[in-house]
Design a protein around this motif. Sequence first.
Motif, PDB file in Angstrom:
ATOM      1  N   LEU A  12     -14.510 103.870  53.079  1.00 49.58           N
ATOM      2  CA  LEU A  12     -14.619 102.711  52.490  1.00 49.58           C
ATOM      3  C   LEU A  12     -15.824 102.396  51.461  1.00 49.58           C
ATOM      4  O   LEU A  12     -15.557 101.844  50.765  1.00 49.58           O
ATOM      5  N   SER A  37      -6.428 105.293  44.701  1.00 46.86           N
ATOM      6  CA  SER A  37      -5.719 104.025  44.984  1.00 46.86           C
ATOM      7  C   SER A  37      -6.344 104.340  47.606  1.00 46.86           C
ATOM      8  O   SER A  37      -6.087 105.686  47.059  1.00 46.86           O
ATOM      9  N   SER A  74      -3.981 102.684  50.595  1.00 45.39           N
ATOM     10  CA  SER A  74      -3.159 101.890  51.269  1.00 45.39           C
ATOM     11  C   SER A  74      -2.949 101.466  52.739  1.00 45.39           C
ATOM     12  O   SER A  74      -3.273 102.940  53.420  1.00 45.39           O
ATOM     13  N   GLN A 107      -2.396  95.717  52.645  1.00 52.62           N
ATOM     14  CA  GLN A 107      -3.403  95.943  52.286  1.00 52.62           C
ATOM     15  C   GLN A 107      -3.374  97.763  50.975  1.00 52.62           C
ATOM     16  O   GLN A 107      -3.031  98.497  51.280  1.00 52.62           O
ATOM     17  N   THR A 108      -3.747  97.129  50.359  1.00 53.10           N
ATOM     18  CA  THR A 108      -4.194  98.078  48.905  1.00 53.10           C
ATOM     19  C   THR A 108      -4.524  98.491  48.033  1.00 53.10           C
ATOM     20  O   THR A 108      -5.188  96.936  47.852  1.00 53.10           O
ATOM     21  N   SER A 109      -5.798  99.148  47.646  1.00 49.62           N
ATOM     22  CA  SER A 109      -7.112  98.573  46.564  1.00 49.62           C
ATOM     23  C   SER A 109      -6.761  99.420  45.547  1.00 49.62           C
ATOM     24  O   SER A 109      -6.260 101.936  46.360  1.00 49.62           O
ATOM     25  N   TYR A 126      -8.414 101.654  42.640  1.00 50.86           N
ATOM     26  CA  TYR A 126      -9.548 102.183  41.679  1.00 50.86           C
ATOM     27  C   TYR A 126      -9.826 102.987  40.229  1.00 50.86           C
ATOM     28  O   TYR A 126      -9.051 103.992  40.158  1.00 50.86           O
ATOM     29  N   GLU A 153     -12.915  97.555  40.880  1.00 52.66           N
ATOM     30  CA  GLU A 153     -11.409  97.458  42.335  1.00 52.66           C
ATOM     31  C   GLU A 153     -10.559  96.425  42.216  1.00 52.66           C
ATOM     32  O   GLU A 153     -11.472  95.435  41.897  1.00 52.66           O
ATOM     33  N   THR A 154      -9.339  96.737  42.672  1.00 52.85           N
ATOM     34  CA  THR A 154      -8.644  95.561  42.927  1.00 52.85           C
ATOM     35  C   THR A 154      -8.216  96.137  44.469  1.00 52.85           C
ATOM     36  O   THR A 154      -7.366  96.705  44.097  1.00 52.85           O
ATOM     37  N   ASP A 155      -8.439  94.801  44.881  1.00 51.73           N
ATOM     38  CA  ASP A 155      -7.939  94.588  46.383  1.00 51.73           C
ATOM     39  C   ASP A 155      -6.533  93.267  46.667  1.00 51.73           C
ATOM     40  O   ASP A 155      -6.325  92.546  46.161  1.00 51.73           O
ATOM     41  N   ASN A 212      -3.491  92.065  49.137  1.00 48.57           N
ATOM     42  CA  ASN A 212      -4.036  91.712  50.647  1.00 48.57           C
ATOM     43  C   ASN A 212      -2.002  90.618  51.277  1.00 48.57           C
ATOM     44  O   ASN A 212      -2.259  89.956  50.149  1.00 48.57           O
ATOM     45  N   HIS A 256     -10.848  91.593  42.870  1.00 45.39           N
ATOM     46  CA  HIS A 256     -11.053  91.573  41.455  1.00 45.39           C
ATOM     47  C   HIS A 256     -12.550  91.587  41.697  1.00 45.39           C
ATOM     48  O   HIS A 256     -12.927  90.863  41.495  1.00 45.39           O
TER      49      HIS A 256
END
Length: 678
Positions: free
Chosen positions: A13, A230, A232, A281-283, A285, A291-293, A295, A337
């Motif tokens: 990560l 991404s 997840s 959870q997902t990120s 890119y 980056e957007t996370d 949860n 974000h």
Amino acid sequence: MLGSTACYLALALQPQLAAAHEPLGQSADEIIVYGRALDKIGEAKTASEGTVGYSDFEDRPLSRSGELVEVIPGAVATQHSGEGKANQYFLRGFNLDHGTDFSASVDGVPVNLRTHGHGQGYLDLNFVIPELVERVDYRKGPYSAQDGDFSSAGSARYQTRDELDENFIELTGGEFDYFRGVVGVSQKLSDTTSLLLGGEFQSYDGPWVLDQDLEKFNGLAKLIHIGSKSRSELTATYYESEWTATDQVPLRAVESNMIDRFGFIDDDLGGDTQRASLAFQTSIYENDGSETDINLYFVDYDLSLFSNFTYFLNDPVNGDEFEQLDSRQYFGGSVKHSRNLASKLDFRTGVEFRQDNINDVGLFNTADRNRLSTVRRDDVTERSGALWGELEYSLTETFRVNGGLRGDYFEADVDAVSLPQNSGESDDTLVSPSLGLAWQVRPELELYANYGQGFHSNDVRGTTISVDPVSLEDVEQVPLLVKSEGQEVGLRFEKGPFRASLAAFYLELDSELVFVGDAGTTEANDASERLGVEGSLFWLPTDWLVLDLGGAYTDANFVGVGPDDKIPGAVESVLSGGALMKFDRLAVNARLRHFGSAPLIEDNSVRSEPTTLVNLSAHYDIQNITFGLELLNAFDAEDSDISYLFESQLSSEASPIEDIHFHPVEPRQVRASIRYRF
């Protein structure tokens, strides 16, 4: 060599860290990364924040899961009521009880429980399987807008592994009928998807005259998918535990030989608890580096806990045993974000939401674990939302400034089933700013100055209460949110394999939550202030030796109460350290933990005794088998894990007696393990 046995701190990560910083301890075919050896200069916002990786504690002797908190320099975790109950935590001069003013999350799921049946902010980490923890990121003080409720003293974010280097099964046995089995398996389902499974079972009677009869089960399943832009994960956990507790006992009963040092007064104490969670959870890119996370989480939780602090003080016939009940489901989520607004300007923002449906929280008078009467029983709904933002601007190549702003809104509905007069609604709003400066004086030295505000929430039943449920007298309500304000200055030094940090801090809290012995809970008290200093060292002098040391001293006082201003249970000094020696097949670890004396009463006339423990361990590899040996409390110290001062009355006594009540540390014991890797 070191590289043949050490485990990785996974950097999946954090590719930017892996690229920007050459890891310490490198062999021809492996890279060894200790979390505490990662470069923080140029990235950290305070002198007191840090990262701990699995390599930092994989060979560390741990007597219980809650001691994972002690990987944070200056933190102490003790126990006084059986291993199925949350630990007692100490940090920065706080007696944090079971979590107040120290927050933790696991894989993005907040663990602290508000308006809890036993104590505000209840933090039970017994569901964590240590072998599956990849890293711990921690911050201290209220200096980050990302930290909300219960974070004034500090916060910790535990992240479990995505996959294992090798699957394993491990069995451990030891004195006092200790047995533990743990298994971890990871499997690639495709080029982009993997599955991690883990399980743990533990049983333990302990050294107590009354067998603890602990039975504990943990399970974890984690599905990970890596896309082109991404990542997840879907994580499910389950935990249950049942135990009999030997609580703290009065010193006079031991000194008179009425009971053994490991004896008991009430044989009905202990409880059972369950916890199940599901988290996603997902990120995402973007090409521009943003980056957007996202949860989301859901937790189902139950606890039934039996205690007796005062024995026969209130009820000479049936005794003072009581049950604390908590049954709830809580769910929530967050969106974060982050992006670069300009070449020297970074921006992060986030929104959070949480709702606790506490359908049954209560306190009951009991005898032999049978309910005699209801003291209080409630149905509570508590909701909160938060919006935060942070900016970081590099004024020069060596000088950074960061600022944050956080807004929180809480609301609650209390249905006082047993006493309708105490029903009601409450809400509160709080805005918390923060500001920090970082100046890199030299490539190896950075200075920091920080200011910030934070808070803890109070039990919402105290915000709507009208009458005391026992005396039926009118009582004052407490505020829903309690503000804290802190300042910190410090430095960080990094050169070659050596890391050091030093910080001085000041923290004010509008209202202190303190332990009340005769009620077995915490209550809001006067405002408080803390002035302290702490430092940590981490050094790899050779490729086979790792040394670390951490210490802190804090002066904690109530504000505006006169000369009797000491905070009971506020430990003043903490010292911890260790040495890890790793060779081709052999790893040897020695750990020291010391926490000093603390006032047990406001006038400082009675103090606890300091506690010092040394734990040792050795692990030896033969092909795919590892043999382990642990020696806990190596010098057989007869110290206390926890001490209180309050009145109690034994069945043979005609009136209450104020006395020290203590829970001893466990005696020296040996545990042996065997791990098979496949």
